[in-house]
Design a protein around this motif. Sequence first.
Motif, PDB file in Angstrom:
ATOM      1  N   ASP A  19       0.843  -1.191   0.000  1.00  0.00           N
ATOM      2  CA  ASP A  19       0.000   0.000   0.000  1.00  0.00           C
ATOM      3  C   ASP A  19       0.882   1.246   0.000  1.00  0.00           C
ATOM      4  OD1 ASP A  19      -2.088   1.735   0.129  1.00  0.00           O
ATOM      5  OD2 ASP A  19      -2.674   1.241   2.177  1.00  0.00           O
ATOM      6  N   LYS A  20       0.707   2.106  -0.972  1.00  0.00           N
ATOM      7  CA  LYS A  20       1.540   3.306  -1.126  1.00  0.00           C
ATOM      8  C   LYS A  20       0.758   4.598  -0.902  1.00  0.00           C
ATOM      9  CE  LYS A  20       5.034   0.844  -2.561  1.00  0.00           C
ATOM     10  NZ  LYS A  20       6.053   0.470  -1.639  1.00  0.00           N
ATOM     11  N   ARG A  21      -0.448   4.512  -0.355  1.00  0.00           N
ATOM     12  CA  ARG A  21      -1.280   5.711  -0.227  1.00  0.00           C
ATOM     13  C   ARG A  21      -0.716   6.744   0.735  1.00  0.00           C
ATOM     14  NH1 ARG A  21      -6.940   3.127   0.991  1.00  0.00           N
ATOM     15  NH2 ARG A  21      -5.560   1.746   2.124  1.00  0.00           N
ATOM     16  N   GLY A  22      -0.032   6.366   1.774  1.00  0.00           N
ATOM     17  CA  GLY A  22       0.481   7.316   2.757  1.00  0.00           C
ATOM     18  C   GLY A  22       1.800   7.959   2.369  1.00  0.00           C
ATOM     19  N   VAL A  23       2.406   7.482   1.290  1.00  0.00           N
ATOM     20  CA  VAL A  23       3.723   7.995   0.888  1.00  0.00           C
ATOM     21  C   VAL A  23       3.637   9.466   0.503  1.00  0.00           C
ATOM     22  CG1 VAL A  23       5.571   7.735  -0.799  1.00  0.00           C
ATOM     23  CG2 VAL A  23       4.523   5.718   0.192  1.00  0.00           C
ATOM     24  N   THR A  24       2.591   9.860  -0.202  1.00  0.00           N
ATOM     25  CA  THR A  24       2.456  11.246  -0.631  1.00  0.00           C
ATOM     26  C   THR A  24       2.310  12.172   0.575  1.00  0.00           C
ATOM     27  OG1 THR A  24       1.401  10.507  -2.659  1.00  0.00           O
ATOM     28  CG2 THR A  24       1.133  12.804  -2.094  1.00  0.00           C
ATOM     29  N   ALA A  25       1.557  11.757   1.564  1.00  0.00           N
ATOM     30  CA  ALA A  25       1.393  12.587   2.759  1.00  0.00           C
ATOM     31  C   ALA A  25       2.724  12.769   3.480  1.00  0.00           C
ATOM     32  CB  ALA A  25       0.365  11.950   3.691  1.00  0.00           C
ATOM     33  N   ILE A  26       3.508  11.739   3.547  1.00  0.00           N
ATOM     34  CA  ILE A  26       4.826  11.838   4.186  1.00  0.00           C
ATOM     35  C   ILE A  26       5.732  12.768   3.392  1.00  0.00           C
ATOM     36  CG2 ILE A  26       6.895  10.535   4.791  1.00  0.00           C
ATOM     37  CD1 ILE A  26       5.017   8.156   5.381  1.00  0.00           C
ATOM     38  N   GLU A  27       5.677  12.676   2.072  1.00  0.00           N
ATOM     39  CA  GLU A  27       6.499  13.566   1.243  1.00  0.00           C
ATOM     40  C   GLU A  27       6.106  15.018   1.452  1.00  0.00           C
ATOM     41  OE1 GLU A  27       5.796  12.032  -2.643  1.00  0.00           O
ATOM     42  OE2 GLU A  27       7.290  10.445  -2.445  1.00  0.00           O
ATOM     43  N   TYR A  28       4.795  15.298   1.488  1.00  0.00           N
ATOM     44  CA  TYR A  28       4.351  16.667   1.724  1.00  0.00           C
ATOM     45  C   TYR A  28       4.767  17.152   3.108  1.00  0.00           C
ATOM     46  CZ  TYR A  28       1.557  17.041  -2.519  1.00  0.00           C
ATOM     47  OH  TYR A  28       1.152  17.122  -3.818  1.00  0.00           O
ATOM     48  N   ALA A  29       4.750  16.296   4.096  1.00  0.00           N
ATOM     49  CA  ALA A  29       5.173  16.688   5.442  1.00  0.00           C
ATOM     50  C   ALA A  29       6.654  17.056   5.455  1.00  0.00           C
ATOM     51  CB  ALA A  29       4.896  15.560   6.427  1.00  0.00           C
ATOM     52  N   ILE A  30       7.475  16.277   4.771  1.00  0.00           N
ATOM     53  CA  ILE A  30       8.910  16.571   4.709  1.00  0.00           C
ATOM     54  C   ILE A  30       9.153  17.885   3.980  1.00  0.00           C
ATOM     55  CG2 ILE A  30      11.108  15.795   3.735  1.00  0.00           C
ATOM     56  CD1 ILE A  30      10.124  12.909   4.301  1.00  0.00           C
ATOM     57  N   ILE A  31       8.447  18.098   2.869  1.00  0.00           N
ATOM     58  CA  ILE A  31       8.591  19.348   2.116  1.00  0.00           C
ATOM     59  C   ILE A  31       8.121  20.529   2.964  1.00  0.00           C
ATOM     60  CG2 ILE A  31       7.721  20.631   0.125  1.00  0.00           C
ATOM     61  CD1 ILE A  31       7.707  17.918  -1.378  1.00  0.00           C
ATOM     62  N   GLY A  32       7.028  20.347   3.713  1.00  0.00           N
ATOM     63  CA  GLY A  32       6.517  21.416   4.565  1.00  0.00           C
ATOM     64  C   GLY A  32       7.502  21.817   5.650  1.00  0.00           C
ATOM     65  N   VAL A  33       8.150  20.842   6.253  1.00  0.00           N
ATOM     66  CA  VAL A  33       9.154  21.141   7.277  1.00  0.00           C
ATOM     67  C   VAL A  33      10.335  21.892   6.667  1.00  0.00           C
ATOM     68  CG1 VAL A  33      10.840  20.088   8.832  1.00  0.00           C
ATOM     69  CG2 VAL A  33       8.498  19.255   8.805  1.00  0.00           C
ATOM     70  N   ALA A  34      10.771  21.463   5.493  1.00  0.00           N
ATOM     71  CA  ALA A  34      11.891  22.138   4.832  1.00  0.00           C
ATOM     72  C   ALA A  34      11.528  23.576   4.473  1.00  0.00           C
ATOM     73  CB  ALA A  34      12.311  21.363   3.583  1.00  0.00           C
ATOM     74  N   MET A  35      10.326  23.782   3.946  1.00  0.00           N
ATOM     75  CA  MET A  35       9.898  25.137   3.586  1.00  0.00           C
ATOM     76  C   MET A  35       9.780  26.021   4.832  1.00  0.00           C
ATOM     77  SD  MET A  35       9.491  25.343   0.295  1.00  0.00           S
ATOM     78  CE  MET A  35       8.310  26.613  -0.030  1.00  0.00           C
ATOM     79  N   SER A  36       9.274  25.469   5.920  1.00  0.00           N
ATOM     80  CA  SER A  36       9.160  26.236   7.167  1.00  0.00           C
ATOM     81  C   SER A  36      10.533  26.659   7.676  1.00  0.00           C
ATOM     82  CB  SER A  36       8.458  25.409   8.236  1.00  0.00           C
ATOM     83  OG  SER A  36       7.159  25.085   7.838  1.00  0.00           O
ATOM     84  N   ALA A  37      11.489  25.769   7.586  1.00  0.00           N
ATOM     85  CA  ALA A  37      12.850  26.093   8.032  1.00  0.00           C
ATOM     86  C   ALA A  37      13.453  27.200   7.169  1.00  0.00           C
ATOM     87  CB  ALA A  37      13.725  24.844   7.986  1.00  0.00           C
ATOM     88  N   ILE A  38      13.219  27.145   5.877  1.00  0.00           N
ATOM     89  CA  ILE A  38      13.751  28.172   4.971  1.00  0.00           C
ATOM     90  C   ILE A  38      13.113  29.523   5.265  1.00  0.00           C
ATOM     91  CG2 ILE A  38      13.811  28.920   2.560  1.00  0.00           C
ATOM     92  CD1 ILE A  38      14.148  25.910   1.836  1.00  0.00           C
ATOM     93  N   VAL A  39      11.788  29.544   5.406  1.00  0.00           N
ATOM     94  CA  VAL A  39      11.084  30.804   5.689  1.00  0.00           C
ATOM     95  C   VAL A  39      11.541  31.374   7.029  1.00  0.00           C
ATOM     96  CG1 VAL A  39       8.807  31.773   6.236  1.00  0.00           C
ATOM     97  CG2 VAL A  39       9.104  30.298   4.246  1.00  0.00           C
ATOM     98  N   TYR A  40      11.695  30.520   8.036  1.00  0.00           N
ATOM     99  CA  TYR A  40      12.158  30.985   9.345  1.00  0.00           C
ATOM    100  C   TYR A  40      13.568  31.567   9.245  1.00  0.00           C
ATOM    101  CZ  TYR A  40      13.556  31.007  14.213  1.00  0.00           C
ATOM    102  OH  TYR A  40      14.028  31.397  15.442  1.00  0.00           O
ATOM    103  N   ALA A  41      14.439  30.899   8.499  1.00  0.00           N
ATOM    104  CA  ALA A  41      15.816  31.382   8.362  1.00  0.00           C
ATOM    105  C   ALA A  41      15.856  32.733   7.656  1.00  0.00           C
ATOM    106  CB  ALA A  41      16.652  30.356   7.600  1.00  0.00           C
ATOM    107  N   VAL A  42      15.010  32.923   6.668  1.00  0.00           N
ATOM    108  CA  VAL A  42      14.997  34.191   5.931  1.00  0.00           C
ATOM    109  C   VAL A  42      14.447  35.316   6.793  1.00  0.00           C
ATOM    110  CG1 VAL A  42      13.898  35.393   3.998  1.00  0.00           C
ATOM    111  CG2 VAL A  42      14.908  33.148   3.646  1.00  0.00           C
TER     112      VAL A  42
END
Length: 72
Positions: A19-42
């Motif tokens: 079952d691969k249905r949860g993989v997309t949600a995990i990918e979005y969570a990882i991308i969201g954390v990375a984007m939050s870190a970038i915005v915070y750093a800026v």
Amino acid sequence: MLMNLSCKLYSNIVAFAQDKRGVTAIEYAIIGVAMSAIVYAVFDGPLKGSLTQAMSAISTKITSASNITVKS
């Protein structure tokens, strides 16, 4: 009966592993954390200081403009 239960259990385990249905949600969570870190750093770095200075300068000019008396 035990064989039937064993087959169903094995079938469910294989289905769960494939079952691969949860993989997309995990990918979005990882991308969201990375984007939050970038915005915070800026915004926490030099930009925060610049914005604070600009707002302070605007506030000072507004205060000084309100203290000017107009002679009639």
